[in-house]
Design a protein around this motif. Structure first.
Motif, PDB file in Angstrom:
ATOM      1  N   ASN A 178      -3.757  -5.581  -8.308  1.00 35.23           N
ATOM      2  CA  ASN A 178      -2.983  -4.349  -8.397  1.00 35.23           C
ATOM      3  C   ASN A 178      -3.031  -3.656  -7.041  1.00 35.23           C
ATOM      4  OD1 ASN A 178      -5.400  -2.833  -8.198  1.00 35.23           O
ATOM      5  ND2 ASN A 178      -5.709  -3.037 -10.402  1.00 35.23           N
ATOM      6  N   ALA A 179      -2.216  -2.625  -6.885  1.00 35.71           N
ATOM      7  CA  ALA A 179      -2.022  -2.015  -5.575  1.00 35.71           C
ATOM      8  C   ALA A 179      -3.320  -1.489  -4.973  1.00 35.71           C
ATOM      9  CB  ALA A 179      -0.995  -0.897  -5.683  1.00 35.71           C
ATOM     10  N   GLU A 180      -4.136  -0.824  -5.791  1.00 35.81           N
ATOM     11  CA  GLU A 180      -5.323  -0.194  -5.208  1.00 35.81           C
ATOM     12  C   GLU A 180      -6.353  -1.210  -4.728  1.00 35.81           C
ATOM     13  OE1 GLU A 180      -7.866   1.877  -7.885  1.00 35.81           O
ATOM     14  OE2 GLU A 180      -7.003   0.974  -9.667  1.00 35.81           O
ATOM     15  N   THR A 181      -6.573  -2.268  -5.538  1.00 33.10           N
ATOM     16  CA  THR A 181      -7.537  -3.281  -5.075  1.00 33.10           C
ATOM     17  C   THR A 181      -7.013  -3.955  -3.817  1.00 33.10           C
ATOM     18  OG1 THR A 181      -6.820  -4.280  -7.137  1.00 33.10           O
ATOM     19  CG2 THR A 181      -9.166  -4.263  -6.701  1.00 33.10           C
ATOM     20  N   ARG A 215      -7.734  -1.843  -0.920  1.00 38.53           N
ATOM     21  CA  ARG A 215      -9.152  -1.835  -0.576  1.00 38.53           C
ATOM     22  C   ARG A 215      -9.530  -3.114   0.184  1.00 38.53           C
ATOM     23  NH1 ARG A 215     -10.710   0.248  -5.289  1.00 38.53           N
ATOM     24  NH2 ARG A 215     -11.099  -1.812  -6.127  1.00 38.53           N
ATOM     25  N   ILE A 216      -8.945  -4.233  -0.255  1.00 35.52           N
ATOM     26  CA  ILE A 216      -9.245  -5.494   0.434  1.00 35.52           C
ATOM     27  C   ILE A 216      -8.693  -5.461   1.852  1.00 35.52           C
ATOM     28  CG2 ILE A 216      -8.741  -7.963   0.450  1.00 35.52           C
ATOM     29  CD1 ILE A 216      -9.044  -7.980  -2.513  1.00 35.52           C
TER      30      ILE A 216
END
Lengths: 504, 314
Positions: free
Chosen positions: B44-47, B50-51
């Motif tokens: 998903n967008a947030e992970t 973060r990566i």
């Protein structure tokens, strides 16, 4: 013509020469099993990376969960001996005693809490975090008792605990999971020579008495299906787990040195249509597309007949499966009629965006293209690389709108019907009635009522045709004669070797 | 001579810098975000964001490039995203397969192709020549992976003399290691062998027609002396040029053969890294291979100077 196609032709030609005399073959040391898999895992941490290649090595072999899905797809108590719930919101688990991690320490409730808290925590990179969203709190009662409190009823909660993201590991070893995963499983990771092999050794203190049977397992990464067949025939590997192409199955079946397992999987090969794009916004067009496809022929051409024709997103391994493949049968005249009604008496043009990384997608698209021609749909195939497929078709962020008309891919997850209740999913199918049914199924824990809802959903998917479910990708495993205990079907992406043995 | 060498080495440094820039840019414009590929269909967008942050992919490209080049100059190629180990150590461990494989193939190529080419040239339009020409024609036409498959089917599947592939490392001893590299090396060298045999033949034929060869013969020199002293020395220039290019091609060809023989070499490392968008590894491997090829070319240049002193003064 791609390299892969050339190589496949080369193989067919070579095998056609019928070199029949078997040569001298090395015998593997007793107790050792050499397993071929096609992809090397990118790291070994199940809790930060969803790649199924990791599960193939680690899940159930090295790390295990509270609950296990067995070879028949049934849920069985595992690290948790039993559990109870009175309101389907608070689940209390009783842990098995004297279960030791590979570092010798006993597994306690605090480890379970640590693993679940970490899965829920948005700060960690847990790949399946959304599945744990219903969890409100994890409470340690004593060393062997733990209660999970849910915010709402979640019918798939126990199933989530049985999946690869819910494995239990010693909390002190959390930082080295990527290279040295520790767990409670029948094997330990002994060596990982990157690019070449992973070696597992028997866990002598395994809590299930008498298991595992093997002393040593060597994983070999052989991506090319021809090389895998050659390695089998030369006696360099004992099992080909994920790598034999369907074209080799019949030939290997005839060879007395091998046994071939053809089983079921949860991998539904699906032709997706972009429902937010014309003409696929029109249900008549989508139905016409379904009527225009002869799925038996696709299965025969793409998979040499191995696998099963599907009618909806639910696979035959699901307990709620009903066969709806005959609801919208192959019927070209009907397809033409529907197209005319929808305002396309002369058909339309369409481009398939498929990734050759998965050979069956291109093969299926080729066959469907010729079937489409009979009803006036003029299809073109555009092959794109997997990374592009993910960002253009599957539309992962920052992508806003999927850029494709039709595509084909296998959807390997079990219980993934919820994708059709998600209007943001790359099918872009937005149907409130279906969404309501799905939401209801998520909070219904009574199996009989849940089954009814699932049957309704399957029928609705077939009738509304937001996509075309082509076939279930079969599990194809080849082993040397004498290897016993492998799973036939794959209710989960695992390669459970705990009960595998050489016949004496 | 000194100036000639210095100039070549200076060009080498500039070329390498340009190569590094090219590698960096090409790798960055590859479609497909590493974060998304790491996450696969479950992301998903947030992970993903973060990566990206943890990989440093959200910083300006110039900063990323300068940092990478700076560290690469000191031998630090960064860490692999998928394996979580230093890229340099991955390259070195894979080189232990690819280098001997390439050298074995090159050796096979040179030891057989050179004499065969000379033989064909000196026996022009006799049956020996026709055999060589026909055989090399086949060699050019047969793709390496196909030859590899045939070799596996014959020597591993049928006769059981060799393994079908894989490489257990040098720890088991030199002979078993060489044994597992022999079949792939033959398959790898086949095409280049054919090209080199043909090049040698025509280069030698060319020189044989030169006036000075006729003069040498007229002076009554022994045929052997004519061949080695006058013909081969002059024919070496085009042969060397082709061989230099061929060494690079051998490395490229090893990519395909490494997957036919599932050898853990540089080529397979690169392929795997590209599909996983393991950027540090892709950059590291490409930079390394490019450096080797550029260095070979400079070495060939310098050898010209040794063989033909006129070249130095140009």
């Amino acid at each position: 013509m791609t390299m892969a196609m050339l190589m496949r032709m080369a193989l067919v030609l070579t095998l056609g020469l019928g070199l029949g005399v078997p040569g001298a073959h090395a015998q593997t040391a007793p107790g050792t099993l050499i397993v071929q898999v096609s992809t090397e895992p990118p790291g070994l941490d199940l809790t930060t990376n969803p790649a199924s290649a990791i599960a193939g090595v680690v899940f159930d072999n090295v790390q295990e969960g509270l609950i296990k899905i067995d070879r028949t797809g049934k849920m069985v108590p595992w690290l948790a001996e039993r559990w109870y719930t009175t309101d389907s919101k608070n689940y209390t688990f009783f842990l098995r005693k004297n279960v030791r991690f590979h570092n010798g320490r006993e597994m306690k409730a605090a480890d379970v809490k640590f693993a679940l808290d970490r899965a829920v925590n948005p700060e960690t990179k847990h790949p399946y975090r959304t599945q744990y969203e219903a969890i409100q709190d994890v409470i340690v009662k004593d060393d062997y008792t733990i209660t999970v409190a849910l915010k709402r009823v979640d019918a798939t909660f126990l199933y989530t605990l049985a999946r690869q993201g819910s494995v239990i590991y010693p909390r002190e070893a959390v930082d080295s999971l990527k290279t040295q995963p520790l767990g409670t499983g029948p094997f330990t990771v002994a060596e990982w020579v990157r690019g070449d092999r992973i070696v597992l050794l028997k866990n002598k203190d395994y809590w299930v008495k008498g298991l595992p049977h093997l002393d040593k397992v060597i994983y070999r990464f052989i991506a090319d299906p021809n090389a895998a067949v050659a390695a089998l025939k030369a006696g360099d590997i004992d099992v080909s787990a994920f790598g034999i192409g369907p074209e080799s199955v019949d030939e290997l079946k005839k060879d007395a040195r091998f046994q071939v397992i053809v089983g079921d999987t949860t991998n539904d090969v699906t032709l997706s249509m972009n429902n937010s794009k014309k003409p696929y916004t029109d249900k008549r067009v989508r139905l016409a597309v379904t009527h225009a496809i002869n799925k038996d022929e696709v299965l025969k051409g793409a998979m040499f007949g191995h696998g099963k024709v599907l009618g909806s997103n639910v696979d035959p391994l699901n307990p709620f499966f009903v066969d709806v493949s005959k609801r919208v049968p192959y019927d070209p005249p009907k397809a033409k009629k529907l197209l005319a009604e929808a305002g396309y008496p002369n058909g339309f043009d369409v481009t398939f965006r498929v990734s050759p990384q998965y050979y069956y997608t291109v093969r299926s698209a080729e066959i469907i293209t010729s079937q489409f021609a009979k009803v006036g749909i003029r299809a073109k195939i555009e092959q794109i690389e997997w990374g592009q497929w993910l960002s253009q078709v599957f539309c992962l962020a920052p992508c806003q709108n999927p850029d494709y008309e039709m595509s084909i891919i296998g959807h390997a997850e079990a219980w993934d019907i919820g994708n059709f209740a998600n209007p943001k999913y790359y099918f872009r199918w937005d149907n409130p009635d279906f969404q309501k049914l799905y939401a209801e199924s998520q909070v219904t824990v009574d199996d009989k009522m849940r089954r009814e809802l699932y049957v309704k959903m399957q029928q609705m998917l077939a009738d509304e045709a937001p996509a075309v479910w082509l076939y279930m990708h079969p599990r194809l495993v080849v082993t040397k004669k004498g290897v016993t205990g492998l799973w036939k079907d794959l209710p989960l992406p695992v390669l459970d070797l705990s009960e595998v043995a050489w016949q004496k | 001579m000194r100036r000639f060498v210095l100039r070549r080495v200076a060009t080498l440094a500039v070329t390498l810098l340009l190569v590094s820039l090219l590698v960096f840019v090409v790798v960055r414009i590859l479609p497909g975000d590493p974060a998304l590929i790491i996450l696969g269909t479950e992301g998903n967008a947030e992970t993903a964001q973060r990566i990206r942050e943890s990989l440093g992919l959200n910083r300006p490209l110039v900063v990323q490039y300068l940092e990478w080049v700076g560290r690469a100059a000191r031998g630090d190629l960064g860490r692999s995203i998928q394996y979580d180990v230093p890229v340099a150590s991955l390259v070195v461990s894979r080189l232990a397969v690819t280098l001997p494989l390439t050298l074995l193939a090159a050796g096979f190529m040179a030891l057989v192709a050179l004499p065969v080419g000379v033989y064909a040239a000196t026996h022009q339009r006799r049956w020996g020549d026709y055999v060589v020409m026909a055989a090399s024609q086949v060699g050019v036409a047969v793709p390496g992976f196909w030859a590899g498959l045939l070799l596996v089917l014959l020597f591993a599947v049928q006769l059981g003399w060799f393994k079908s592939g894989g490489f257990d490392g040098w720890g088991q001893g030199v002979l078993p290691a060489l044994k597992s590299l022999l079949l792939p090396a033959i398959a790898l060298g086949l095409f280049q062998f054919a090209v080199l045999a043909r090049t040698t033949r025509s280069a030698v034929l060319e020189v044989l027609r030169e006036e000075y060869v006729k003069t040498a013969r007229a002076k009554g020199l022994a045929e052997r002396r004519v061949l080695f002293r006058h013909v081969l020395r002059n024919a070496m220039i085009p042969i060397l040029t082709v061989s230099g290019i061929q060494l690079g091609q051998l490395m490229a060809g090893s990519i395909v053969l490494e997957s036919v023989f599932y050898l853990p070499g540089l080529g397979r490392l690169a392929i795997g890294a590209i599909s996983a968008r393991d950027l540090p590894v892709v950059q590291g491997v490409v930079l390394f291979v490019a450096s080797v090829i550029v260095t070979i070319n400079v070495a060939v240049d310098l050898l010209y100077g040794v063989l033909d002193p006129r070249i130095r003064y140009e």
